[in-house]
Each structure stands twice: as structure tokens, then as C-alpha cells.
Design an enzyme around this catalytic site. Structure first.
Site, PDB file in Angstrom:
ATOM      1  CD  GLU A   1      -2.392   1.587   0.320  1.00 36.41           C
ATOM      2  OE1 GLU A   1      -2.301   2.810   0.475  1.00 36.41           O
ATOM      3  OE2 GLU A   1      -2.761   0.968  -0.358  1.00 36.41           O
TER       4      GLU A   1
ATOM      5  CG  HIS B   1      -1.147   2.497  -4.837  1.00 39.56           C
ATOM      6  ND1 HIS B   1      -0.872   2.145  -6.298  1.00 39.56           N
ATOM      7  CD2 HIS B   1      -2.322   2.592  -4.194  1.00 39.56           C
ATOM      8  CE1 HIS B   1      -2.420   3.179  -6.603  1.00 39.56           C
ATOM      9  NE2 HIS B   1      -2.472   3.522  -5.951  1.00 39.56           N
TER      10      HIS B   1
ATOM     11  CG  HIS C   1      -8.700   5.792  -6.741  1.00 38.35           C
ATOM     12  ND1 HIS C   1      -8.177   7.277  -6.231  1.00 38.35           N
ATOM     13  CD2 HIS C   1      -7.618   4.288  -5.514  1.00 38.35           C
ATOM     14  CE1 HIS C   1      -6.909   7.079  -6.089  1.00 38.35           C
ATOM     15  NE2 HIS C   1      -6.238   5.816  -5.805  1.00 38.35           N
TER      16      HIS C   1
ATOM     17  CG  HIS D   1     -17.128  -6.565 -16.237  1.00 36.61           C
ATOM     18  ND1 HIS D   1     -16.854  -5.164 -17.044  1.00 36.61           N
ATOM     19  CD2 HIS D   1     -15.905  -7.735 -16.582  1.00 36.61           C
ATOM     20  CE1 HIS D   1     -15.201  -5.787 -16.811  1.00 36.61           C
ATOM     21  NE2 HIS D   1     -14.814  -6.380 -17.084  1.00 36.61           N
TER      22      HIS D   1
ATOM     23  CG  HIS E   1      -8.569  -8.934 -17.136  1.00 35.52           C
ATOM     24  ND1 HIS E   1      -8.972  -8.788 -18.982  1.00 35.52           N
ATOM     25  CD2 HIS E   1      -9.888  -8.262 -16.538  1.00 35.52           C
ATOM     26  CE1 HIS E   1     -10.049  -8.855 -19.174  1.00 35.52           C
ATOM     27  NE2 HIS E   1     -10.700  -8.280 -17.800  1.00 35.52           N
TER      28      HIS E   1
END
Length: 383
Positions: free
Chosen positions: A102, A105, A170, A284, A342
Site C-alpha cells: 500500500e 503505491h 478512484h 460486465h 487484465h
């Protein structure tokens, strides 16, 4: 949070940006501004991919506060608090590994923020000095505002405990940031190397319309994909082309697509039923068919134009790979590596479709400005 911690985080952001800034400054490229734009594009793409990895490894709450970790600048300093949380819940959201994922990032995001501030400052200084279109500051300024909003949603992602709508926005803002940078990069490229028109206005107008439609549909599909990921609905359908053995399975669209709710809960606070996850996944999956058809048609229409052909080729290749990785995610029960690929494929499609939009717009503009050929006099035909 203490001022010392904020200063330490600021220093880490500057340090994260120092290497790419040094590479740009020392490069042999005479156009340092253009170089900086494309370095920012590359790192923003990396940030989106690493953000996907952060989400897919359940590391979004690896540090349960923001912008630091337990009020400190790095997991080393917060090791005691992190270890205590990990001992209480060994498989919970807070572990040493997840905290580092985290915070890395966040450090990368801060570095990109510094790069975009440098980009905006350079654009304004050079624009006031030269008034050159190369340094038009509107997009760099918009990028800075975009980064500020993105940072706010990054904070809310943590403080609101991964609420699905916040995490999805986000993600979309990250993709929007990548698209804006790619548009700026395309403009910088074409201002350096102008190209001649490569087709008739009518043909280019069709490509341009399809490219805009492709961008809009891709935006919707990424939002749906983000909704699948943030609701952990990837394996709600365990087979393909059927979904749990049915063409149209039992689905709860009302709870599945209620936007403002906690993770895993309905708006009323009850546990989210499995049929809601099925609805999220099914939408989706089926909308992906629309995206494949339209993006494939766009690439096919762009192919005859020499200036658009390379980008169209890459769109077709990445679209095929993205479809394959989506199917592999289902067939191989959601392996981390394929899921990250992906996510990377979606970001790459955003980059390529943005470039196709810019190039088709540029080609159409210069085709419309090109002088029309004078008609051949009738007496010449009679000879």
C-alpha cells in the site's frame, strides 16, 4: 498527523520523482518537455497496474490511515503497530507485506504528482516566454487539478474502508489521468513531427466518430470492471459462455447496482446476496461483447489510413489479448497474475484508444484545411 511526518512524506515524493526527472534532464532528446510528458505517461500506467495489484492482493487497507501508516511516514517506523494488528488477525487487511504494498503505491502516486507539478510549471514558464502552442498550459493545469482530486479519492478509499463506489471512481480517475497525459503526449509528438493528411475528410470523420464511441464504451466497461473488482464478483460466474450453467442466471440488479453502500453490504446494511454479485459480473461480461465489436470495427475502419494503421493494429492486438485474459480469469479461477494483466490490458486500451482519438482528430483537421483540388476543365477531357 505530525508536521515531521508530512515533511518526511513530501521528501519521499520528491525522491520518487528525482530519478525520472534526472533521466529527462540528462537525456539526449532536445525536447525535454515532450520527454517529461511520456515519462509521466509510462509511470502513470505503472501506477494503475500497481494499484490493481494493491487491490487484488487486498492491500488497500494495509495501512488503515492516510497519507502515512499509523501516523508515520513508512512501515519501518510503524512496524510495532502493524505487527500487533497482524498478530490479532493474521489473514486480515493489515500485515507487514500489505502495508508495504500500500505504501509503495502511495509513494509512486506522490512521485507522479511531483512530475505533473513540474510539467505544469514548465508549461506556464515556457508559455509566458514563447507563446508556443507546444507549451499551451491548459492540459498541464487540468492534470494538476486531476491529481488533486485523485489524491482526495485515494484518501477516501482508505478512510471509507474500501467503499466500492469510491474505489471505482478512484480507478476511473486514474484512467482519466492516463488518457489526459496520452492526449498531451500525442499533441507534443505531432507538433514536433507534423504529418500530411492521409485520407478523405468523409472517411476520417467516420473513423473519428467510431473512435469517440470506442472511448465512451471503454469508459463504461472499465467502470463495470472496477465495480466487479471492488465488489469481489470476479468468480460470481464460474463458467463461460453460460453463467453458473444458465444463459440468464438468477440476478439481483437492485442490490448489485446500488452505488452508495458499504463493501459486501446492501444499502440497508444486510449482507449482499450472491445473486447481486452474479448481476454485477453478468453485466460486465455481456457489455464486453459490445466493446469488442465496436473497438474491432474502429480498428478495421482506421486500418486503411497509413497514419492510423500502427495504432489500429495495436488496438486489435490488445483487444484480443484482453478478451483472452478475461476468459482465463474465469477458467483458471482468478489467478493473481492474470487478473493483474487484465487490469493492465484495460489501461493499455485506454492509452491506445486515446491516441487513436487524437490522431484521427489531427488527421481530420488537416484534411479539412487542405486546399481542395481544382476541377479539370471540360475541354481537357474532350481532347
Amino acid at each position: 498527523m505530525q508536521t515531521a511526518t508530512l515533511l518526511q512524506l513530501g521528501a519521499i515524493g520528491l525522491l520518487a520523482a528525482s530519478l525520472p526527472l534526472a533521466m529527462v534532464w540528462m537525456s539526449a532528446d532536445a525536447n525535454k518537455y515532450r520527454k517529461l510528458v511520456w515519462v509521466a505517461v509510462f509511470l502513470t500506467f505503472d501506477l494503475i497496474v500497481f494499484g490493481g495489484f494493491t487491490r487484488l492482493t487486498d492491500s488497500g487497507l494495509g495501512c488503515p490511515d492516510w497519507p502515512g501508516c499509523y501516523g508515520l511516514a513508512n512501515p519501518f517506523l510503524a512496524h510495532e503497530q502493524i505487527s500487533a494488528a497482524e498478530q490479532l488477525m493474521p489473514h486480515g487487511p493489515v500485515t507487514v507485506v500489505k502495508a508495504w504494498i500500500e505504501m509503495i503505491h502511495r509513494y509512486l502516486a506522490m512521485g507522479i504528482g511531483v512530475l505533473i507539478m513540474a510539467l505544469m510549471a514548465t508549461a506556464w514558464v515556457q508559455w509566458r516566454r514563447t507563446r508556443s502552442q507546444t507549451f499551451a498550459p491548459a492540459i498541464p493545469t487540468a492534470l494538476f487539478l486531476f491529481v488533486c482530486v485523485q489524491g482526495a479519492f485515494g484518501a477516501w478509499t482508505v478512510t471509507m474502508k474500501l467503499q466500492p463506489v469510491i474505489v471505482t471512481i478512484h480507478l476511473l480517475l486514474g484512467m482519466g489521468l492516463l488518457a489526459l497525459l496520452a492526449w498531451l503526449g500525442g499533441r507534443a509528438d505531432y507538433l514536433v513531427k507534423p504529418q500530411a493528411p492521409g485520407g478523405s475528410p468523409a472517411a476520417l470523420r467516420r473513423v473519428r466518430t467510431l473512435a469517440i464511441a470506442s472511448a465512451a464504451l471503454l469508459l463504461v466497461q472499465i467502470a463495470l470492471g472496477g465495480w466487479v473488482s471492488t465488489n469481489y464478483a470476479t468468480l460470481a460466474c464460474s463458467d463461460f459462455p453460460l453463467c453458473n450453467g444458465k444463459l440468464v442466471p438468477e440476478m439481483d440488479f437492485e442490490h448489485g447496482f446500488t452505488l452508495w453502500r458499504e463493501l459486501g453490504k446492501t444499502a440497508a446494511g444486510h449482507y449482499l446476496p450472491f445473486s447481486a454479485l452474479t448481476a454485477i459480473h453478468w453485466v460486465h461480461r455481456n457489455f464486453a461483447l459490445v466493446v469488442v465489436v465496436v473497438l474491432g470495427l474502429t480498428a478495421w475502419r482506421a486500418w486503411p489510413h497509413a497514419a492510423l494503421r500502427p495504432t489500429a493494429r495495436y488496438v486489435a492486438i490488445v483487444l484480443a489479448l484482453q478478451t483472452a485474459s478475461g476468459l482465463a480469469t474465469i477458467y483458471f479461477s482468478f489467478p493473481l497474475a492474470i487478473a493483474v494483466l487484465h487490469n493492465a490490458g484495460a489501461a493499455l486500451l485506454v492509452l491506445l484508444v486515446t491516441m487513436l482519438n487524437y490522431k484521427s482528430k489531427y488527421q481530420l483537421d488537416i484534411a479539412l484545411r487542405a486546399p481542395a483540388r481544382a476541377p479539370v476543365p471540360a475541354e481537357i477531357h474532350s481532347r
